[in-house]
Enzyme design. Structure first.
Site, PDB file in Angstrom:
ATOM      1  N   SER A 106      56.180  13.169  31.007  1.00 35.24           N
ATOM      2  CA  SER A 106      55.402  14.248  31.609  1.00 35.24           C
ATOM      3  C   SER A 106      54.000  14.245  31.019  1.00 35.24           C
ATOM      4  CB  SER A 106      56.071  15.616  31.370  1.00 35.24           C
ATOM      5  OG  SER A 106      56.110  15.909  29.979  1.00 35.24           O
ATOM      6  N   SER A 139      44.535  15.550  18.380  1.00 38.27           N
ATOM      7  CA  SER A 139      44.192  16.846  18.966  1.00 38.27           C
ATOM      8  C   SER A 139      42.947  17.373  18.273  1.00 38.27           C
ATOM      9  CB  SER A 139      45.337  17.840  18.769  1.00 38.27           C
ATOM     10  OG  SER A 139      44.952  19.151  19.146  1.00 38.27           O
ATOM     11  N   TYR A 182      51.592  22.483  13.785  1.00 35.71           N
ATOM     12  CA  TYR A 182      51.017  21.531  14.730  1.00 35.71           C
ATOM     13  C   TYR A 182      49.697  20.970  14.195  1.00 35.71           C
ATOM     14  CZ  TYR A 182      49.041  19.813  19.165  1.00 35.71           C
ATOM     15  OH  TYR A 182      48.469  19.046  20.154  1.00 35.71           O
ATOM     16  N   LYS A 235      48.729  17.115  13.113  1.00 35.37           N
ATOM     17  CA  LYS A 235      47.619  16.384  13.733  1.00 35.37           C
ATOM     18  C   LYS A 235      46.548  16.016  12.696  1.00 35.37           C
ATOM     19  CE  LYS A 235      49.244  16.373  17.945  1.00 35.37           C
ATOM     20  NZ  LYS A 235      49.648  15.122  18.634  1.00 35.37           N
ATOM     21  N   THR A 263      48.630  20.641  30.881  1.00 36.97           N
ATOM     22  CA  THR A 263      49.967  20.043  30.836  1.00 36.97           C
ATOM     23  C   THR A 263      50.974  21.152  30.519  1.00 36.97           C
ATOM     24  OG1 THR A 263      49.962  19.585  28.443  1.00 36.97           O
ATOM     25  CG2 THR A 263      48.936  17.923  29.896  1.00 36.97           C
TER      26      THR A 263
END
Length: 301
Positions: free
Chosen positions: A23, A179, A192, A196, A227
């Site tokens: 995806s 990111s 997160y 990253k 997304t």
């Protein structure tokens, strides 16, 4: 200009392995790269979704399902369903395991060997698999912290490490989807952002460390892209966030992000930022830290 550059790009006969390909950015990369002549290996934990992505691709595509967050993978034996998603169990001259035999288990190095065996080589690895977060540091359990770091940092680092002997012998390229959260702190993204940041440190260090002829490392730092990242992001308890954030909904179209990434890959760029207002926040962090901290507190919603 971007469209003109895209028309001149070709990945004819390049073997490209994309993780997180079921995806979002991974899917968009697969569809575009297959149209540019690449031979693909698609990996994610969702085997059914991978087969659907394969059907939307042109050319030669193999699927290699694996849950990269675990570090242990179920790899099909010969016979039954192959890596391209085709059933060979009834074909003559293709022996397989006895009915009901379990798949073999492999580490990252074993998974890398299976990927190489599909076409005989891997030219480009795109480390794109990852999961987001929507919880404060205090709310986030240890299990969720470890899960996010496992998929967003350890998986790409260990998969790349497993392929380095192959790249040393043959050359190649590693691409990693980082990111903007890997370049600055963002509220409710502590795990997160940590993953990253670690990713940026690891692959930037790899860029300056390696002495492998014909080997390149490309780091991509996207801002918000439209997304399902926020839908699948984890709350502190491990439950999915389950909703599309308004800012994510207004993010860069995924096809635009994929095309910019492909241009960076083709040019073997070392680091590319693909962002809108997040880029401005990054500049604030560099040149006006007090203002950055005030603005950034409102940026993680």
């Amino acid at each position: 200009m971007t469209g003109l550059r895209q028309n001149r790009i070709s990945f004819s006969e390049k073997v490209i392995w994309i993780t997180g390909a079921s995806s979002g950015i991974g899917e968009a990369l697969a569809i575009r790269l297959s149209a540019l002549g690449a031979r693909l290996i698609l990996t994610s934990r969702n085997a059914e979704a991978l087969v659907e992505v394969k059907a939307r691709c042109a050319g030669t595509v193999a699927v290699l399902p694996a849950d990269l967050s675990t570090g242990e993978f179920s790899v099909p034996q010969s016979g039954g369903t192959d890596f391209a998603g085709n059933d060979h169990s009834s074909q003559t001259g293709h022996p397989g395991p006895a009915s009901g035999s379990p798949p073999t288990k492999n580490s990252f190095s074993g998974l890398a060997e299976q990927a190489i065996d599909i076409y005989g080589r891997v030219d480009i690895l795109i480390n794109n698999a990852g999961i987001g977060q929507r919880a404060s540091a205090e709310e986030t359990s240890e299990a969720v912290l470890r899960q996010i770091l496992g998929l967003d940092f350890f998986a790409p680092a260990l998969l790349t490490q497993a392929l380095l002997p192959h790249f040393r012998a043959n050359g190649g390229q590693v691409v990693v989807t980082g990111s903007m959260a890997g370049l600055m702190g963002v509220p409710r993204r502590t795990a997160y952002s940590a993953a990253k940041h670690a990713l940026m440190g690891y692959f930037e260090s790899l860029q300056v460390e390696h002495t492998v002829p014909g080997f390149h490392v490309t780091i991509i730092s996207p801002g918000r892209v439209k997304t399902s990242l926020s839908l699948n992001a984890l709350r502190g308890s491990g439950e999915p966030h389950g909703k599309m954030d308004a800012a994510q909904e207004k993010g860069i179209p995924v096809e635009v992000c994929a095309m910019k990434m492909i241009s960076a890959i083709a040019r073997k760029r070392k680091h590319v930022i693909i962002a809108r207002e997040e880029r401005l926040l990054w500049y604030l962090r560099k040149w006006a830290p007090p203002l950055y901290h005030r603005v950034a507190r409102k940026f993680g919603s």
